[in-house]
Design a protein around this motif. Structure first.
Motif, PDB file in Angstrom:
ATOM      1  N   ILE A 105      17.119  36.227  75.440  1.00 34.73           N
ATOM      2  CA  ILE A 105      17.243  37.670  75.276  1.00 34.73           C
ATOM      3  C   ILE A 105      16.161  38.132  74.308  1.00 34.73           C
ATOM      4  O   ILE A 105      15.886  37.475  73.303  1.00 34.73           O
ATOM      5  CB  ILE A 105      18.648  38.061  74.782  1.00 34.73           C
ATOM      6  N   SER A 106      15.525  39.255  74.627  1.00 32.09           N
ATOM      7  CA  SER A 106      14.385  39.705  73.826  1.00 32.09           C
ATOM      8  C   SER A 106      14.431  41.209  73.608  1.00 32.09           C
ATOM      9  O   SER A 106      14.022  41.975  74.475  1.00 32.09           O
ATOM     10  CB  SER A 106      13.064  39.328  74.517  1.00 32.09           C
ATOM     11  N   PRO A 107      14.942  41.657  72.463  1.00 32.67           N
ATOM     12  CA  PRO A 107      14.777  43.057  72.088  1.00 32.67           C
ATOM     13  C   PRO A 107      13.323  43.287  71.707  1.00 32.67           C
ATOM     14  O   PRO A 107      12.815  42.633  70.797  1.00 32.67           O
ATOM     15  CB  PRO A 107      15.710  43.213  70.881  1.00 32.67           C
ATOM     16  N   VAL A 108      12.645  44.163  72.407  1.00 29.46           N
ATOM     17  CA  VAL A 108      11.220  44.388  72.136  1.00 29.46           C
ATOM     18  C   VAL A 108      11.116  45.371  70.976  1.00 29.46           C
ATOM     19  O   VAL A 108      11.418  46.553  71.117  1.00 29.46           O
ATOM     20  CB  VAL A 108      10.492  44.908  73.384  1.00 29.46           C
ATOM     21  N   ARG A 109      10.690  44.853  69.830  1.00 26.99           N
ATOM     22  CA  ARG A 109      10.668  45.660  68.610  1.00 26.99           C
ATOM     23  C   ARG A 109       9.466  46.584  68.606  1.00 26.99           C
ATOM     24  O   ARG A 109       8.451  46.330  69.250  1.00 26.99           O
ATOM     25  CB  ARG A 109      10.646  44.760  67.372  1.00 26.99           C
ATOM     26  N   GLY A 110       9.584  47.658  67.844  1.00 29.70           N
ATOM     27  CA  GLY A 110       8.534  48.658  67.803  1.00 29.70           C
ATOM     28  C   GLY A 110       7.534  48.412  66.697  1.00 29.70           C
ATOM     29  O   GLY A 110       6.549  47.719  66.872  1.00 29.70           O
ATOM     30  N   HIS A 111       7.778  48.958  65.507  1.00 25.21           N
ATOM     31  CA  HIS A 111       6.812  48.931  64.428  1.00 25.21           C
ATOM     32  C   HIS A 111       6.445  47.500  64.046  1.00 25.21           C
ATOM     33  O   HIS A 111       7.253  46.584  64.127  1.00 25.21           O
ATOM     34  CB  HIS A 111       7.375  49.674  63.220  1.00 25.21           C
ATOM     35  N   SER A 112       5.224  47.336  63.564  1.00 31.20           N
ATOM     36  CA  SER A 112       4.593  46.019  63.484  1.00 31.20           C
ATOM     37  C   SER A 112       5.356  44.997  62.659  1.00 31.20           C
ATOM     38  O   SER A 112       5.321  43.814  62.969  1.00 31.20           O
ATOM     39  CB  SER A 112       3.177  46.155  62.932  1.00 31.20           C
ATOM     40  N   ASN A 113       6.023  45.390  61.600  1.00 29.55           N
ATOM     41  CA  ASN A 113       6.726  44.410  60.764  1.00 29.55           C
ATOM     42  C   ASN A 113       8.170  44.812  60.508  1.00 29.55           C
ATOM     43  O   ASN A 113       8.772  44.385  59.527  1.00 29.55           O
ATOM     44  CB  ASN A 113       5.993  44.209  59.436  1.00 29.55           C
ATOM     45  N   VAL A 114       8.730  45.620  61.388  1.00 31.60           N
ATOM     46  CA  VAL A 114      10.098  46.091  61.158  1.00 31.60           C
ATOM     47  C   VAL A 114      11.086  44.926  61.171  1.00 31.60           C
ATOM     48  O   VAL A 114      12.062  44.925  60.416  1.00 31.60           O
ATOM     49  CB  VAL A 114      10.484  47.178  62.194  1.00 31.60           C
ATOM     50  N   GLN A 115      10.837  43.912  61.993  1.00 28.72           N
ATOM     51  CA  GLN A 115      11.717  42.749  62.012  1.00 28.72           C
ATOM     52  C   GLN A 115      11.500  41.899  60.765  1.00 28.72           C
ATOM     53  O   GLN A 115      12.457  41.396  60.176  1.00 28.72           O
ATOM     54  CB  GLN A 115      11.459  41.920  63.275  1.00 28.72           C
ATOM     55  N   GLY A 116      10.247  41.751  60.344  1.00 29.13           N
ATOM     56  CA  GLY A 116       9.941  40.921  59.193  1.00 29.13           C
ATOM     57  C   GLY A 116      10.516  41.447  57.894  1.00 29.13           C
ATOM     58  O   GLY A 116      10.903  40.674  57.006  1.00 29.13           O
ATOM     59  N   GLN A 117      10.580  42.763  57.763  1.00 25.27           N
ATOM     60  CA  GLN A 117      11.148  43.322  56.541  1.00 25.27           C
ATOM     61  C   GLN A 117      12.575  42.841  56.320  1.00 25.27           C
ATOM     62  O   GLN A 117      12.972  42.502  55.212  1.00 25.27           O
ATOM     63  CB  GLN A 117      11.120  44.850  56.617  1.00 25.27           C
ATOM     64  N   ARG A 118      13.349  42.833  57.406  1.00 22.82           N
ATOM     65  CA  ARG A 118      14.722  42.349  57.306  1.00 22.82           C
ATOM     66  C   ARG A 118      14.750  40.870  56.925  1.00 22.82           C
ATOM     67  O   ARG A 118      15.627  40.419  56.190  1.00 22.82           O
ATOM     68  CB  ARG A 118      15.455  42.575  58.631  1.00 22.82           C
ATOM     69  N   THR A 119      13.801  40.111  57.445  1.00 25.99           N
ATOM     70  CA  THR A 119      13.755  38.680  57.176  1.00 25.99           C
ATOM     71  C   THR A 119      13.642  38.398  55.685  1.00 25.99           C
ATOM     72  O   THR A 119      14.205  37.422  55.186  1.00 25.99           O
ATOM     73  CB  THR A 119      12.575  38.037  57.926  1.00 25.99           C
ATOM     74  N   VAL A 120      12.923  39.246  54.939  1.00 27.04           N
ATOM     75  CA  VAL A 120      12.677  38.975  53.518  1.00 27.04           C
ATOM     76  C   VAL A 120      13.480  39.890  52.594  1.00 27.04           C
ATOM     77  O   VAL A 120      13.132  40.044  51.426  1.00 27.04           O
ATOM     78  CB  VAL A 120      11.169  39.052  53.181  1.00 27.04           C
ATOM     79  N   GLY A 121      14.569  40.480  53.105  1.00 27.24           N
ATOM     80  CA  GLY A 121      15.504  41.118  52.172  1.00 27.24           C
ATOM     81  C   GLY A 121      15.700  42.607  52.266  1.00 27.24           C
ATOM     82  O   GLY A 121      16.529  43.159  51.539  1.00 27.24           O
ATOM     83  N   ILE A 122      14.945  43.309  53.130  1.00 25.19           N
ATOM     84  CA  ILE A 122      15.185  44.746  53.285  1.00 25.19           C
ATOM     85  C   ILE A 122      16.446  44.913  54.122  1.00 25.19           C
ATOM     86  O   ILE A 122      16.425  44.864  55.350  1.00 25.19           O
ATOM     87  CB  ILE A 122      13.995  45.444  53.965  1.00 25.19           C
ATOM     88  N   SER A 123      17.563  45.061  53.471  1.00 27.73           N
ATOM     89  CA  SER A 123      18.844  45.230  54.160  1.00 27.73           C
ATOM     90  C   SER A 123      19.847  45.839  53.213  1.00 27.73           C
ATOM     91  O   SER A 123      19.907  45.480  52.033  1.00 27.73           O
ATOM     92  CB  SER A 123      19.375  43.894  54.682  1.00 27.73           C
TER      93      SER A 123
END
Length: 764
Positions: A399-417
């Motif tokens: 399953i692949s949600p196609v993400r938009g902004h360039s690092n929106v997924q990465g921000q969550r990975t390093v603590g933006i939550s």
């Protein structure tokens, strides 16, 4: 000068000469030096810079031109020769600028100086960085930390995002909403619940080993055009591509590769989708139930011959909940499925048969699934379909949600939550010698509610255009000015910078294409793509102004001016050498980021891993979970006479709230964004005519009046009962309360509205 408006059906492919002309138009308008061309050649390449547009993969075996039309536009937009200087602000009051369009504001070019709002003159006036940091810090120390929001857009690097989240938590809150809250938060909640991973399981190599692809609510041609290259390759090797989307988007129909001289000279096109079904907005749950219903029927038939369609071994070993889900599917009638989806049974069954016959299936989706009141059910129903045949955790599946902004997924990975349970707070406590807050923070919707109620006193915006992107803009802007402090970090002027708190700062930052030279020399940053791969990014262009600071330096400068000294928190050293920040990230997240600096320049990025891809299910049950949906419609409202489902759209001449121009080439709409798309049969039933000027009014049952006026009626191929119009112009029609029930993602893909006709008309 007025724009020439034209509306006509577009029959050409995505890509091709139209894409080249789109890039050339921006190139000629924004820049006149060969350095721009050299920069584009470095885009998404090893030791180059990573695109600030979408989050598509940067493959190790890259194309000569590893950028798409929108990626090139984003880069040229950043490299513009235009400058928005203090002289500009001295000539225009903030009140005047609020009347400008989004496009005209950004046309002023790159911000050059830190600015402070002067309420006496209603203008921004220059200030120095030390003054800005000192005064922002003084204001933050006077406020209750729970009343302050730290928002981030999806373009900030992993290094910046990590420090930003650390700053917020050391300050005393988890109020860390980001742009994911507006688009794919539904993904994070749904996938985490049913497969134990909050991101997709597909990796780039799966695209070349699957034999069927299913698309739901994702506009590849406008939102992730580089995806068209592997799609073209897949189509040519016989992969069946089945699309469900209310609009027939050209990128998922036909494609001419701009990087192929033969295709460009001959006009050769590749048909992408083998089946294309225009489902009603909110009808995807019904479609997915229909697909599963056919799979069960096919399995019943196969059993009579001693065979199975279902992957019974996978289901027995790795899943739970099949019985309840299967019972609901079998009890659901085809009549209800047809009514809710707007599609015929035979068409759904034809799509399902592709799934039955395929061995390895990848499923892709976008905000057409997530931005609904019952978006959670949309996503988990898609997982249900994949689980039936074991299409998660094998090569060529997932399953692949196609993400938009360039690092929106990465921000969550390093603590933006805003969710403390998703962050290793105990590690942060030990690492930096403080006690992180443990209470839940505010997401985007809750931030808006807090601003409306007066509970939120300060908003710190790390990029983005929050005021323009959120629902209910009219009410929000009125409430916004009651805040004490607003801080906006940006490269260009936008609407959010013109709706200020009592004390307001506009702080200009360097862009990703620009050299970031600090004490230890030029600095690289990193980003994460939609496939969970991490890349280094190195800018080389001269910054737009000598007065710009990097995002890392701005965050660290404000944090240092706000927080008490802590020997374990070395803001100055981190600004001087970003490799030290990456060391801290690796210490906090050793499983994903071990050897971060050593792996930074891995061709194609380094994969941070995904437990669900390894069939390790970090769910409550310890298995992948089938889920019986509680509704057959994702809209959250009933259909009544005169009520329409409004679907907000983006053109191929914009990225999120950034409007590059007024050319939606792939839909044949030129010179305007003030249009209302509706199918010809609905026009007749509503007694409307082409070119008529109408208004849309909210039909939410909450007693609040909302309207958007001046929309030109345009006949368009859409499902019955459905309207289309542009985002963010339609955001005033979306109530704050109209969001996914589980994730609170604004439900912008099915908004209840009515059409209010006007006597005023316009020619097409």
């Amino acid at each position: 000068m007025p724009r020439e408006e034209n509306v006509a059906h577009y029959d050409g492919p995505s890509g091709g000469w139209g894409s080249v002309r789109g890039i050339a138009r921006i190139f000629g308008k924004e820049w006149s030096t060969p350095l721009a061309t050299e920069t584009l050649f470095r885009q998404n390449k090893p030791k180059g810079f990573m695109c600030v547009s979408c989050s598509w993969a940067k493959p190790a075996n890259h194309h000569p031109f590893e950028f798409c039309e929108n990626g090139a536009k984003a880069t040229l937009w950043e490299l513009t020769s235009r400058r928005c200087t203090p002289d500009f602000f001295a000539k225009h009051t903030v009140t005047e600028l609020r009347g400008w369009t989004d496009y005209d504001l950004e046309q002023q070019g790159r911000l050059t100086h830190p600015m402070r709002y002067d309420p006496a003159t209603d203008t921004y006036v220059p200030c120095d960085w030390d003054e800005a940091f000192r005064d922002i810090g003084s204001e933050l120390r006077l406020l209750d930390p729970k009343s302050v929001v730290f928002y981030s857009s999806g373009r900030a690097s992993l290094e910046t995002s990590y420090l930003y989240a650390l700053f917020a938590r050391m300050y005393g809150n988890n109020n860390l909403p980001d742009s994911s809250n507006m688009c794919h938060e539904t993904t994070s909640v749904a996938l985490k619940t049913v497969i134990g991973a909050s991101v997709g399981t597909v990796v780039f190599d799966d695209l070349s080993s699957c034999d069927a692809m299913f698309f739901f609510g994702q506009n590849t041609g406008s939102n992730s055009p580089r995806f068209l290259h592997p799609l073209q390759e897949a189509a040519r090797r016989g992969v069946k591509i089945v699309t469900f989307n209310p609009i027939r988007e050209r990128g998922l129909e036909v494609f001419t590769n701009p990087q192929s001289p033969v295709e460009m000279l001959t006009g050769k096109e590749t048909r992408i989708s083998t089946q294309y079904h225009q489902v009603r907005p909110g009808g995807d749950i019904a479609v997915l139930m229909g697909l599963c219903k056919h799979v069960f029927a096919a399995d019943d038939a196969a059993k009579t011959q001693g065979k199975r369609v279902l992957d019974v071994d996978f289901i027995a070993q790795h899943t739970t909940g099949l019985e309840a889900f299967e019972a609901q599917v079998r009890a659901t009638s085809w009549e209800e499925i047809e009514i809710q989806s707007g599609l015929r049974r035979q068409d759904i069954e034809a799509a399902a048969q592709v799934y039955v016959e395929a061995d390895r299936v990848c499923a892709f989706y976008g905000m057409g699934l997530t931005q609904h009141v019952h978006g959670f059910e949309n996503v988990v129903c898609l997982v249900n379909l994949l689980l039936l045949k074991g299409n998660i955790g094998r090569d060529g599946t997932g399953i692949s949600p196609v993400r938009g902004h360039s690092n929106v997924q990465g921000q969550r990975t390093v603590g933006i939550s805003e969710k403390p349970e998703l962050v290793p707070l105990d590690k942060l406590a030990a690492q930096f010698g403080f006690e992180p807050p443990r209470d839940k923070g505010l997401n985007t919707v809750e931030t808006c509610e807090g601003i409306l109620s007066g509970r939120v006193k300060s908003f710190f915006g790390l990029g983005g255009n929050f005021v323009r992107a959120i629902p209910e803009r009219g009410r929000m802007e009125k409430a916004w000015t009651a805040m004490r402090l607003t801080v906006q970090v940006a490269t260009k002027l936008n609407r959010s910078h013109l709706v200020n708190g009592e004390v307001a700062f506009l702080l200009p930052c360097r862009g990703r294409t620009e050299e970031d030279r600090q004490a230890s020399g030029p600095q690289a940053v990193s980003i994460e793509d939609t496939f969970s791969c991490i890349y280094g990014s190195l800018g080389r262009r001269e910054p737009a102004s000598e007065h710009l600071k990097s995002e890392v330096a701005i965050v660290a400068g404000i944090a240092k001016a706000t927080l008490p000294a802590n020997p374990k928190v070395r803001w100055d050293e981190w600004v001087g050498d970003y490799a030290l920040i990456r060391d801290q990230i690796a210490e906090t997240y050793p499983e994903e980021f071990h050897g971060f600096n050593e792996r930074l320049w891995t061709p194609g990025g380094f994969y941070r891993g995904n437990a669900a891809r390894e069939r390790i299910w970090k769910t409550q049950s310890g298995k992948a979970e089938f889920t019986a949906p509680k509704t057959m419609s994702a809209t959250g409202f009933s259909d009544v006479p005169g009520r329409y489902r409004l679907m907000t759209l983006r053109s191929n001449d914009q990225f999120n709230t950034t409007i590059y121009g007024y050319s939606d080439r792939l839909r044949g709409i030129e010179g305007t964004r003030d249009v209302l798309l509706i199918n010809p049969d609905e026009m007749k039933r509503a007694d409307l005519h082409e070119g008529q000027i109408v208004s849309l009014v909210s039909d939410a049952e909450d007693g609040v009046a909302r309207a958007v006026s001046g929309l030109k009626v345009v006949p368009f191929s859409l499902p019955d009962g459905c309207l289309g119009a542009y985002y963010p112009e339609m955001n005033p029609l979306i109530p704050i309360s109209h969001h996914d029930e589980q994730s609170k993602t604004p439900a912008a893909k099915a908004v209840p509205v009515r059409i209010m006709a006007s006597a005023e008309t316009a020619s097409v």
